[in-house]
Design a protein around this motif. Sequence first.
Motif, short mmCIF file in Angstrom:
data_model
loop_
_atom_site.label_atom_id
_atom_site.label_comp_id
_atom_site.label_asym_id
_atom_site.label_seq_id
_atom_site.Cartn_x
_atom_site.Cartn_y
_atom_site.Cartn_z
N LEU A 197 0.91 -1.40 -0.11
CA LEU A 197 0.01 -0.09 0.15
C LEU A 197 0.85 1.39 -0.05
CD1 LEU A 197 -2.78 -0.81 2.42
CD2 LEU A 197 -3.07 -0.64 -0.06
N PHE A 198 1.93 1.17 0.77
CA PHE A 198 2.81 2.47 0.66
C PHE A 198 3.65 2.77 -0.54
CE2 PHE A 198 7.13 4.22 1.54
CZ PHE A 198 6.64 5.38 2.10
N ALA A 199 3.96 1.58 -1.21
CA ALA A 199 4.48 1.64 -2.41
C ALA A 199 3.41 2.16 -3.57
CB ALA A 199 5.10 0.31 -2.88
N ALA A 200 2.45 1.72 -3.49
CA ALA A 200 1.33 2.32 -4.35
C ALA A 200 1.23 3.70 -4.18
CB ALA A 200 0.14 1.41 -4.39
N PHE A 201 0.77 4.15 -2.96
CA PHE A 201 0.64 5.49 -2.78
C PHE A 201 1.94 6.27 -3.03
CE2 PHE A 201 1.33 8.87 0.43
CZ PHE A 201 -0.05 9.59 0.28
N THR A 202 3.10 6.06 -3.02
CA THR A 202 4.19 6.65 -3.01
C THR A 202 4.19 6.85 -4.87
OG1 THR A 202 5.35 5.83 -1.45
CG2 THR A 202 6.80 6.63 -3.18
N ALA A 203 3.92 5.72 -5.70
CA ALA A 203 4.03 5.92 -6.84
C ALA A 203 2.69 6.88 -7.51
CB ALA A 203 3.74 4.32 -7.53
N LEU A 204 1.65 6.94 -6.75
CA LEU A 204 0.67 7.80 -7.30
C LEU A 204 1.39 9.24 -6.94
CD1 LEU A 204 -2.23 8.11 -7.95
CD2 LEU A 204 -2.85 8.06 -5.58
N ILE A 255 3.06 15.22 -13.21
CA ILE A 255 2.10 15.72 -14.15
C ILE A 255 2.16 17.21 -14.05
CG2 ILE A 255 -0.38 15.75 -14.71
CD1 ILE A 255 -0.23 12.47 -14.41
N PHE A 256 1.60 17.69 -12.71
CA PHE A 256 1.36 18.83 -12.27
C PHE A 256 2.39 19.95 -12.18
CE2 PHE A 256 -2.29 16.95 -10.01
CZ PHE A 256 -3.28 17.43 -10.68
N LEU A 257 3.78 19.21 -12.51
CA LEU A 257 5.02 20.33 -12.43
C LEU A 257 5.36 20.56 -13.86
CD1 LEU A 257 7.00 19.12 -9.35
CD2 LEU A 257 5.57 21.27 -9.83
N ARG A 258 4.82 19.83 -14.90
CA ARG A 258 5.13 20.19 -16.30
C ARG A 258 4.80 21.70 -16.51
NH1 ARG A 258 2.78 15.20 -19.74
NH2 ARG A 258 4.65 13.93 -19.23
#
Length: 52
Positions: free
Chosen positions: A9-16, A23-26
């Motif tokens: 769960l921690f790995a999935a949250f970190t990847a998200l 995406i938002f810093l482009r």
Amino acid sequence: MPSMLLVILFAAFTALCVGLIRIFLRPGFTTPASAGRTLELPVLAVAPMKAR
């Protein structure tokens, strides 16, 4: 077993989070067509990019 679930769960949250930050810093839209689809508005003009 519970610790393995927490790690996954921690790995999935970190990847998200990393994906959203990327995406938002482009700096802007990649193409005029992408801007038109995203904003649901027609693109009337395009300014040329500055040379780096």
